[in-house]
Structure formats: structure tokens, C-alpha cells
Design a protein around this motif. Structure first.
Motif, PDB file in Angstrom:
ATOM      1  N   GLY A 171      51.733   2.124  13.475  1.00  0.00           N
ATOM      2  CA  GLY A 171      53.222   1.856  13.894  1.00  0.00           C
ATOM      3  C   GLY A 171      53.571   0.419  13.645  1.00  0.00           C
ATOM      4  N   LEU A 172      52.546  -0.515  13.873  1.00  0.00           N
ATOM      5  CA  LEU A 172      53.002  -1.921  13.799  1.00  0.00           C
ATOM      6  C   LEU A 172      52.991  -2.161  12.339  1.00  0.00           C
ATOM      7  N   ALA A 173      52.092  -1.590  11.484  1.00  0.00           N
ATOM      8  CA  ALA A 173      51.925  -2.060  10.076  1.00  0.00           C
ATOM      9  C   ALA A 173      53.308  -1.596   9.349  1.00  0.00           C
ATOM     10  N   GLY A 174      53.730  -0.413   9.867  1.00  0.00           N
ATOM     11  CA  GLY A 174      54.908   0.429   9.263  1.00  0.00           C
ATOM     12  C   GLY A 174      56.162  -0.347   9.548  1.00  0.00           C
ATOM     13  N   ILE A 175      56.138  -0.930  10.874  1.00  0.00           N
ATOM     14  CA  ILE A 175      57.393  -1.769  11.149  1.00  0.00           C
ATOM     15  C   ILE A 175      57.278  -3.190  10.409  1.00  0.00           C
ATOM     16  N   LEU A 179      60.473  -3.322   7.098  1.00  0.00           N
ATOM     17  CA  LEU A 179      61.733  -4.377   7.101  1.00  0.00           C
ATOM     18  C   LEU A 179      62.008  -5.008   5.785  1.00  0.00           C
ATOM     19  N   PRO A 180      61.132  -5.824   5.315  1.00  0.00           N
ATOM     20  CA  PRO A 180      61.569  -6.699   4.211  1.00  0.00           C
ATOM     21  C   PRO A 180      61.744  -5.873   2.836  1.00  0.00           C
ATOM     22  N   ILE A 181      60.836  -4.623   2.819  1.00  0.00           N
ATOM     23  CA  ILE A 181      61.170  -3.595   1.798  1.00  0.00           C
ATOM     24  C   ILE A 181      62.576  -2.945   1.789  1.00  0.00           C
ATOM     25  N   GLY A 182      62.894  -2.592   3.080  1.00  0.00           N
ATOM     26  CA  GLY A 182      64.295  -2.121   3.135  1.00  0.00           C
ATOM     27  C   GLY A 182      65.429  -2.968   2.820  1.00  0.00           C
ATOM     28  N   ILE A 183      65.147  -4.197   3.122  1.00  0.00           N
ATOM     29  CA  ILE A 183      65.976  -5.388   2.774  1.00  0.00           C
ATOM     30  C   ILE A 183      66.208  -5.320   1.333  1.00  0.00           C
ATOM     31  N   LEU A 184      65.117  -5.388   0.445  1.00  0.00           N
ATOM     32  CA  LEU A 184      65.125  -5.533  -0.874  1.00  0.00           C
ATOM     33  C   LEU A 184      65.795  -4.290  -1.359  1.00  0.00           C
ATOM     34  N   LEU A 185      65.666  -3.198  -1.041  1.00  0.00           N
ATOM     35  CA  LEU A 185      66.022  -1.863  -1.354  1.00  0.00           C
ATOM     36  C   LEU A 185      67.732  -2.095  -1.101  1.00  0.00           C
ATOM     37  N   ARG A 238      46.516   5.260   2.876  1.00  0.00           N
ATOM     38  CA  ARG A 238      47.344   5.710   2.006  1.00  0.00           C
ATOM     39  C   ARG A 238      48.568   6.561   3.085  1.00  0.00           C
ATOM     40  N   VAL A 239      48.276   6.657   3.973  1.00  0.00           N
ATOM     41  CA  VAL A 239      48.971   7.320   5.064  1.00  0.00           C
ATOM     42  C   VAL A 239      49.966   6.064   5.416  1.00  0.00           C
ATOM     43  N   MET A 240      49.479   4.763   6.006  1.00  0.00           N
ATOM     44  CA  MET A 240      50.355   3.739   6.242  1.00  0.00           C
ATOM     45  C   MET A 240      51.369   3.405   5.104  1.00  0.00           C
ATOM     46  N   ILE A 241      50.890   3.612   3.870  1.00  0.00           N
ATOM     47  CA  ILE A 241      51.662   3.183   2.623  1.00  0.00           C
ATOM     48  C   ILE A 241      52.960   4.083   2.678  1.00  0.00           C
ATOM     49  N   THR A 244      55.206   3.637   5.549  1.00  0.00           N
ATOM     50  CA  THR A 244      56.192   2.499   5.396  1.00  0.00           C
ATOM     51  C   THR A 244      57.215   2.645   4.191  1.00  0.00           C
ATOM     52  N   LEU A 245      57.052   3.362   3.153  1.00  0.00           N
ATOM     53  CA  LEU A 245      57.988   3.466   2.294  1.00  0.00           C
ATOM     54  C   LEU A 245      59.100   4.464   2.740  1.00  0.00           C
ATOM     55  N   PHE A 246      58.597   5.267   3.632  1.00  0.00           N
ATOM     56  CA  PHE A 246      59.685   6.375   4.227  1.00  0.00           C
ATOM     57  C   PHE A 246      60.576   5.605   5.136  1.00  0.00           C
ATOM     58  N   ALA A 247      60.154   4.855   5.706  1.00  0.00           N
ATOM     59  CA  ALA A 247      60.835   4.122   6.880  1.00  0.00           C
ATOM     60  C   ALA A 247      61.629   2.977   6.003  1.00  0.00           C
ATOM     61  N   SER A 248      61.167   2.596   5.186  1.00  0.00           N
ATOM     62  CA  SER A 248      61.963   1.438   4.152  1.00  0.00           C
ATOM     63  C   SER A 248      63.204   2.064   3.851  1.00  0.00           C
ATOM     64  N   ALA A 249      63.359   3.567   3.324  1.00  0.00           N
ATOM     65  CA  ALA A 249      64.346   4.227   2.736  1.00  0.00           C
ATOM     66  C   ALA A 249      65.359   4.332   3.609  1.00  0.00           C
ATOM     67  N   TYR A 250      65.040   4.427   4.929  1.00  0.00           N
ATOM     68  CA  TYR A 250      66.013   4.815   6.057  1.00  0.00           C
ATOM     69  C   TYR A 250      66.625   3.270   6.337  1.00  0.00           C
ATOM     70  N   ILE A 251      65.831   2.236   6.290  1.00  0.00           N
ATOM     71  CA  ILE A 251      65.947   0.962   6.934  1.00  0.00           C
ATOM     72  C   ILE A 251      67.069   0.476   5.725  1.00  0.00           C
ATOM     73  N   ALA A 252      67.002   0.575   4.658  1.00  0.00           N
ATOM     74  CA  ALA A 252      67.693   0.345   3.628  1.00  0.00           C
ATOM     75  C   ALA A 252      69.146   0.610   3.583  1.00  0.00           C
ATOM     76  N   GLU A 253      69.163   2.020   4.184  1.00  0.00           N
ATOM     77  CA  GLU A 253      70.587   2.562   4.060  1.00  0.00           C
ATOM     78  C   GLU A 253      71.294   1.944   5.385  1.00  0.00           C
ATOM     79  N   VAL A 254      70.452   1.659   6.565  1.00  0.00           N
ATOM     80  CA  VAL A 254      71.082   0.917   7.805  1.00  0.00           C
ATOM     81  C   VAL A 254      71.532  -0.310   7.218  1.00  0.00           C
ATOM     82  N   ILE A 255      70.795  -1.170   6.688  1.00  0.00           N
ATOM     83  CA  ILE A 255      71.127  -2.707   6.081  1.00  0.00           C
ATOM     84  C   ILE A 255      72.356  -2.424   5.145  1.00  0.00           C
ATOM     85  N   ARG A 256      72.509  -1.513   4.369  1.00  0.00           N
ATOM     86  CA  ARG A 256      73.308  -1.209   3.629  1.00  0.00           C
ATOM     87  C   ARG A 256      74.799  -1.275   4.298  1.00  0.00           C
TER      88      ARG A 256
END
Length: 371
Positions: A171-175, A179-185, A238-241, A244-256
Motif C-alpha cells: 500500500g505505501l509503495a503504491g501510494i 502520486l507523481p506518476i498520476g501528476i505527470l499523466l 510485479r504486483v506492486m508495479i 501503482t499503474l492502476f492507481a496512477s490512472a485514477y489519480i491522473a483523472e482526479v488531478i485533471r
């Protein structure tokens, strides 16, 4: 003398009186929130009845009629309450999973160091924050060395990770990474460069259109087909990657959504000051967008933390997996079907509720509407 001055003079001459007793304190709060209308009175009475029907029996089952001492299911057979006798024997399994007992001090130290690392990031004006944030920046490397091994520490493979420790790590690794990946997206989706925009939009829509469990199967089964034969990624990595990518996509939309809420005048003012794109985003736009997006970001983080239970599909036993495992243990089978889930729920509730309360406090601290 004007009417305003006359009334002001009268107000100064009259002694101040306290508010009516029925309008302040607990009585005033109940009148305003619980008994303000016939409909609210009815809802309040129904709610009190439901609470009275649920809470006392729950306390009887969980505490007053429960068994707290014992070594097997035989000590709980026939009891009217919960069986908590297993906790003193199995709590280590719930917390550490299968991590070697002689090395569990490394997990304890990693958690202990996590407290100041989070404090220097989350608490405003924390003592020593100037240097503490550097420690927080390097904490993931320190925690990885402690948990996995290296630099003189014995190596522990990730298949030994389990229990609440596994949920916390994933959870902490994903969080931290999402966030930075979501901002860039989010910035990429609003970019004027066609290639950047298309890549960002494609990534976000593909990830958001596929269930997380499917992505985890892809990470475990299909990803190996695209890697060189002499290259192998750890299953947990692999699971953490993927998480992380799954959460990044949703965070990107929130930040957008937060970026779209910023008035165009803010962009124009930043450009008029001669700020370049990245300076404008870092100093003017993103701070405002992130403030607006706090509820959505924290909601995504809470969902991400709960989704860490899906590691069970790759054979790792998080706290929920440990609960299921204990239910099949011959020593306790048939007597701990509910209790293990209750304990797992408490662990998740404490973490998720803490994140929710912190986000509320952060919103209040950053609120400038009344200034």
C-alpha cells in the motif's frame, strides 16, 4: 444623532446576557440536529432503536461473553461469545506472515522509522523538517534494505512477506509512486503536444477500462513472455508495479479535474510574469489543483490500500489471507470464522480512517476561503 449611533449607544449601555440555555451546549445541539422537526425526531428514534438492537449484543459477543484464554478450539466450544484465545498464539502470523522470527526486528525497525518519515512530510512545521524531509526521501531505500536484506543483512525472499506487513508494504509503495506518476499523466493529458497527449490518454483509458485483478494476472502470467529469458522480476515487485499503474490512472483523472477548475486567469497571470511551463505548474497551478483534488486523491489511496488484499491471487497471504488460513487450521477450525475477519477489519479501518481524518485536517489547513 443617527439611528445607527442611537442603537449602538443603547447596546453599549445594556448588559450582555447569555444565550438561552436551550440554544447552546448539548441541549442546543440536539434540538438543532436531532429534534428539529417531526421527521427528524422520527429518524432519531428509529436510529436509537437500531443502535440499541445492535450495539449491546455486539459488545456481549465481542467482550463480555468472549473467551480470551485457551490453546485450541476445544476451549471455545459451546461459548456464547467470540473466541479470541487464538490471538496470543497467532498474532505474529497476522502481523509478519511467514517472515523469519529471528529477523522480525528488521520489520519493527522499518515501521519505527516510518513514523518520523511520515511526520516530516505530513505535519506542518515539524521540528527538524528541513533535514527530516531528506530522510523521508531516502526512507524507501532504507526500508527495502531492512526488509529484503543486503549490506550485511541476511536476504529474505518476498514469498515470506505476509500479514499486515505485506499490506503496509504494498500500500505505501503504491501510494508513494502513484502520486507523481498520476501528476505527470494529468499534465500529459492536457498537453498541447499530440504525441504526449495521445500516449497519456491511451494509458489512462486502457488502465481504467480493465479490472485490477485482470492486470495482476497479466503481471504474473503474461509479463514474463515479454521479458528476456535471463531476466525475471520478483512476483511482489510485479504486483506492486501493476497496483501503482492502476492507481496512477485514477489519480491522473482526479488531478485533471483539479486542473480544469483553475481559472484561465491564473495561467495568464503566470505567463505574464514570464514563468516557463514547468515553473508555472510547480509554483502556481499544481498547488491549487492538488488542494482542490485532496478528497479524490485520498479516496483513491484508500481504495488502493484495500486493493492490496488481491495479492492472494499470486499465493501471498496478506492479513486477509492469514485470516482465511487460520480458519482452516485444525486447532481452531469452526470456532474463528468471524473473529479473524473482525481483526482484519480493525486493521484496515484504523489505517483508512486515519488517512480520511488527515485529509479533512489538511483541507481545513489549506482552506483560504475565509481569509
Amino acid at each position: 444623532m443617527s439611528d445607527t449611533a442611537f442603537h449602538r449607544r443603547q447596546a453599549e449601555m445594556l448588559p450582555s446576557r447569555p444565550a438561552p440555555a436551550g440554544q447552546t451546549g448539548a441541549v442546543g445541539w440536539m434540538r438543532a440536529n436531532l429534534f428539529s422537526s417531526p421527521f427528524n425526531i422520527l429518524l432519531t428514534l428509529i436510529s436509537l432503536f437500531l443502535l440499541w438492537s445492535i450495539i449491546p449484543p455486539a459488545f456481549d459477543w465481542a467482550f463480555f461473553d468472549a473467551e480470551f484464554v485457551g490453546t485450541s478450539r476445544d476451549d471455545c466450544v459451546g461459548g456464547a461469545g467470540a473466541c479470541w484465545a487464538w490471538i496470543d498464539q497467532r498474532i505474529d502470523q497476522f502481523v509478519y506472515g511467514f517472515y523469519p522470527a529471528e529477523s522480525r526486528w528488521r520489520v519493527n525497525l522499518a515501521v519505527l522509522l516510518l513514523i518520523p518519515a511520515l511526520a516530516w512530510v505530513l505535519i506542518e512545521k515539524a521540528p527538524g523538517a528541513r533535514y527530516g524531509r531528506w530522510f523521508a526521501l531516502f526512507y524507501p531505500v532504507i526500508a527495502t534494505l531492512l526488509l529484503v536484506g543486503g549490506l550485511g543483512l541476511e536476504e529474505v525472499t518476498t514469498d515470506k512477506f505476509g500479514g499486515f506487513m505485506l499490506n503496509l508494504v504494498a500500500g505505501l509503495a503504491g501510494i508513494v509512486l502513484s502520486l507523481p506518476i498520476g501528476i505527470l499523466l494529468a499534465l500529459g493529458r492536457r498537453s498541447k503536444l499530440p504525441v504526449v497527449r495521445v500516449v497519456s490518454v491511451t494509458f489512462i483509458e486502457v488502465i481504467r477500462g480493465v479490472p485490477l485483478i485482470t492486470l495482476l494476472f497479466v503481471a504474473i502470467v503474461i509479463l514474463n513472455l515479454f521479458l528476456p529469458q535471463n531476466v525475471s522480476l520478483d512476483q511482489l515487485a510485479r504486483v506492486m508495479i501493476m497496483v501503482t499503474l492502476f492507481a496512477s490512472a485514477y489519480i491522473a483523472e482526479v488531478i485533471r479535474g483539479g486542473l480544469q477548475a483553475i481559472p484561465a486567469g491564473q495561467y495568464e497571470a503566470a505567463q505574464a510574469m514570464g514563468l516557463g511551463y514547468w515553473k508555472m505548474m510547480r509554483l502556481i497551478i499544481l498547488p491549487q489543483a492538488l488542494k482542490i483534488s485532496i478528497p479524490g486523491i485520498v479516496n483513491t489511496f484508500i481504495g488502493l490500500f484495500k486493493d492490496t488484499t488481491l495479492v492472494i491471487i499470486i499465493g501471498l497471504f496478506d492479513i486477509l489471507g492469514q485470516a482465511r488460513l487460520l480458519q482452516t487450521n485444525p486447532e481452531w477450525i469452526g470456532e474463528v470464522d468471524h473473529e479473524t475477519y473482525v481483526l482484519a477489519s480493525v486493521f484496515f479501518f484504523v489505517i483508512c480512517f486515519s488517512m480520511s481524518r488527515y485529509s479533512i485536517g489538511l483541507e481545513k489547513r489549506l482552506d483560504t476561503s475565509g481569509r
